[in-house]
Design an enzyme around this catalytic site. Structure first.
Site, PDB file in Angstrom:
ATOM      1  N   ARG A  98     -90.379-105.114 -35.080  1.00 27.98           N
ATOM      2  CA  ARG A  98     -89.648-105.654 -36.238  1.00 27.98           C
ATOM      3  C   ARG A  98     -89.491-107.157 -36.145  1.00 27.98           C
ATOM      4  NH1 ARG A  98     -83.884-103.560 -33.922  1.00 27.98           N
ATOM      5  NH2 ARG A  98     -84.808-101.730 -33.035  1.00 27.98           N
ATOM      6  N   GLY A  99     -88.959-107.718 -37.226  1.00 32.35           N
ATOM      7  CA  GLY A  99     -88.852-109.174 -37.305  1.00 32.35           C
ATOM      8  C   GLY A  99     -89.960-109.669 -38.227  1.00 32.35           C
ATOM      9  N   ALA A 100     -89.581-110.538 -39.174  1.00 33.80           N
ATOM     10  CA  ALA A 100     -90.479-110.889 -40.270  1.00 33.80           C
ATOM     11  C   ALA A 100     -91.876-111.367 -39.823  1.00 33.80           C
ATOM     12  CB  ALA A 100     -89.792-111.918 -41.162  1.00 33.80           C
ATOM     13  N   ASN A 139     -81.778-112.528 -45.138  1.00 31.85           N
ATOM     14  CA  ASN A 139     -81.869-112.315 -43.690  1.00 31.85           C
ATOM     15  C   ASN A 139     -81.009-111.101 -43.356  1.00 31.85           C
ATOM     16  OD1 ASN A 139     -82.934-113.210 -41.098  1.00 31.85           O
ATOM     17  ND2 ASN A 139     -80.821-113.670 -40.553  1.00 31.85           N
ATOM     18  N   LYS A 140     -80.969-110.757 -42.099  1.00 32.89           N
ATOM     19  CA  LYS A 140     -80.270-109.547 -41.669  1.00 32.89           C
ATOM     20  C   LYS A 140     -78.848-109.473 -42.216  1.00 32.89           C
ATOM     21  CE  LYS A 140     -81.678-106.862 -39.789  1.00 32.89           C
ATOM     22  NZ  LYS A 140     -82.223-105.708 -40.551  1.00 32.89           N
ATOM     23  N   ASP A 174     -85.952-113.652 -43.613  1.00 39.30           N
ATOM     24  CA  ASP A 174     -86.994-112.689 -43.986  1.00 39.30           C
ATOM     25  C   ASP A 174     -87.707-113.087 -45.268  1.00 39.30           C
ATOM     26  OD1 ASP A 174     -84.979-111.057 -42.225  1.00 39.30           O
ATOM     27  OD2 ASP A 174     -86.923-110.061 -42.158  1.00 39.30           O
ATOM     28  N   ARG A 202     -92.084-102.047 -45.237  1.00 39.10           N
ATOM     29  CA  ARG A 202     -90.795-102.755 -45.299  1.00 39.10           C
ATOM     30  C   ARG A 202     -90.840-103.689 -46.518  1.00 39.10           C
ATOM     31  NH1 ARG A 202     -87.988-103.790 -40.194  1.00 39.10           N
ATOM     32  NH2 ARG A 202     -86.199-103.908 -41.573  1.00 39.10           N
ATOM     33  N   GLN A 215     -79.515-105.411 -33.279  1.00 36.22           N
ATOM     34  CA  GLN A 215     -80.565-106.309 -32.792  1.00 36.22           C
ATOM     35  C   GLN A 215     -79.988-107.422 -31.918  1.00 36.22           C
ATOM     36  OE1 GLN A 215     -80.277-105.273 -35.951  1.00 36.22           O
ATOM     37  NE2 GLN A 215     -82.254-105.043 -36.952  1.00 36.22           N
TER      38      GLN A 215
HETATM   39  O1  MRU Z   1     -84.765-105.223 -39.687  1.00 32.58           O
HETATM   40  P1  MRU Z   1     -85.399-106.195 -38.737  1.00 32.58           P
HETATM   41  O2  MRU Z   1     -84.990-105.951 -37.302  1.00 32.58           O
HETATM   42  O3  MRU Z   1     -86.883-106.312 -38.913  1.00 32.58           O
HETATM   43  O4  MRU Z   1     -84.748-107.589 -39.174  1.00 32.58           O
HETATM   44  C1  MRU Z   1     -85.040-108.756 -38.477  1.00 32.58           C
HETATM   45  C2  MRU Z   1     -84.338-109.915 -39.054  1.00 32.58           C
HETATM   46  O5  MRU Z   1     -83.647-109.840 -40.045  1.00 32.58           O
HETATM   47  C3  MRU Z   1     -84.592-111.218 -38.417  1.00 32.58           C
HETATM   48  O6  MRU Z   1     -83.419-111.955 -38.301  1.00 32.58           O
HETATM   49  C4  MRU Z   1     -85.574-111.934 -39.316  1.00 32.58           C
HETATM   50  O7  MRU Z   1     -86.707-111.171 -39.463  1.00 32.58           O
HETATM   51  C5  MRU Z   1     -85.846-113.288 -38.851  1.00 32.58           C
HETATM   52  S1  MRU Z   1     -87.307-113.282 -37.969  1.00 32.58           S
HETATM   53  C6  MRU Z   1     -87.642-114.545 -36.991  1.00 32.58           C
END
Ligand code: MRU
Length: 342
Positions: A45-47, A245-246, A235, A87, A194
């Site tokens: 995960r993570g953008a 973002n999260k 994101d 996603r 996370q």
């Molecule tokens: O749901 P996730 O774990 O994929 O979400 C991740 C985030 O929201 C991160 O903060 C975001 O992707 C920033 S990535 C460098």
């Protein structure tokens, strides 16, 4: 530097983030279907990382394609749609798939083997580029911070969310290299944790001093004068600078404003989506209610209680002090400045 994703023996090996911090374990994805399940179920995960992983998936699918040559394009588009459906919020996924599509279109007259080779090279380029981009973000970002800085962050925006080094954590890492970091306040980031599971682990690996708090402690910690800046990843950033973002990021931005603390977003330009005029246009993923009712299979609430579980929120541009990108630090008016950069 921990490797989040790589090819080995015709398999895509991904660091299984659902097992951290207890175990560092890799998961083999031999098919694109396995990869798309891994993305959906947050093994990876993570953008930025999701984008590069999906690009690897498309390359893998074309390499393994067994059908007639004249149906290859149709198959490519089908797999692209499958990956795009994993996603909805992080735009890097769609950015990476479009970049792969361009490579496919330019080379589609070639043999399947040659197309597969071109497609296979592209995610490798993206991977290397992403790390360099993060170093740049880190450099620009650290220049905003003074000595003995106490940073608050949320979710994970480090090596585990990218191909290495990280965006928000890249800034923290670059500042730490200059001995500027006194403390990182890590918000645990309910419901999926996370912050406590991944960011805290990453900072520990680098011996960067951190203190874990629950998300609800952020405001009080700020009010005590213990936070000099908040830095979060992104994101998707709309044309006017509104940022997805999260979940919990928006609350931090409001609290930071109330406490006169600068609030920064650190993200590569691939996170910018100029086709969305503002944050209202950004699709926000809603996830399984069980993520809130339970933690790791332990029931925390009535099993049938109603739940609202948006995985992301939108921070309005007026609450953002600056956006740190690989091309520099962007200040208001974001709309004009972001357009110039892209
Ligand atoms: O749901 P996730 O774990 O994929 O979400 C991740 C985030 O929201 C991160 O903060 C975001 O992707 C920033 S990535 C460098």
């Amino acid at each position: 530097m921990i490797k989040t994703i790589f090819f080995e023996d015709q398999k895509l090996r991904i660091l299984d983030q659902s097992q951290l911090p207890e175990r560092v374990a890799y998961l083999n994805c031999s098919t694109v279907e396995e990869l798309s399940t891994a993305i959906k179920t947050l093994k990876l995960r993570g953008a930025p990382l999701i984008g590069v992983a999906a690009a690897f998936g498309l390359a893998m699918a074309v390499t393994d394609y067994k059908g007639p040559a004249d149906s290859l394009e149709e198959y490519f588009q089908k797999i692209k749609s499958l990956l795009a459906s994993t996603r909805p919020t992080a735009v890097n996924l769609f950015w990476a798939l479009e970049r792969m599509d361009k490579v496919f279109q330019v080379n589609k007259a070639a043999t399947q083997q040659a197309i597969a080779l071109f497609l296979r090279k592209e995610p490798e380029h993206m991977f290397a580029e992403d790390i360099n981009i993060n170093y740049s973000i880190g450099e620009y970002g650290q220049s905003l911070l003074n000595a003995n800085c106490r940073i608050m962050t949320i979710c994970k925006a480090g090596a585990l969310a990218t191909c290495g080094y990280g965006t928000a954590l890249g800034v923290i890492r670059s500042a730490a290299r200059r001995n500027k970091i006194e403390q990182v306040w890590v918000c645990e980031t309910r419901p999926v944790l996370q912050g406590s599971r991944l960011t805290a682990w990453e900072l520990k690996q680098d011996s960067i001093p951190l203190t874990l708090i629950t998300d609800s402690m952020a405001g009080y910690t700020m009010s005590l004068g213990k936070v000099d800046a908040v830095i979060a990843g992104a994101d998707r950033i709309a044309a006017n600078g509104d940022t997805a973002n999260k979940i919990g990021t928006y609350s931090l931005a409001v609290l930071a404003r109330h406490n006169n603390i600068p609030f920064y977003i650190a993200a590569p330009l691939s996170t910018l989506d100029l086709s969305r005029s503002d944050g209202l246009q950004i699709p926000v993923e809603e996830r399984d209610p069980e993520e809130i009712r339970q933690i790791k299979g332990v029931q925390l609430s009535l099993p049938d209680v109603e739940v609202f579980n948006p995985a992301f929120d939108i921070t309005p541009n007026e609450l953002i002090t600056a956006i740190i990108t690989e091309k520099g630090v962007i200040r208001k008016p974001f709309e004009r400045e972001l357009k110039k950069l892209k």
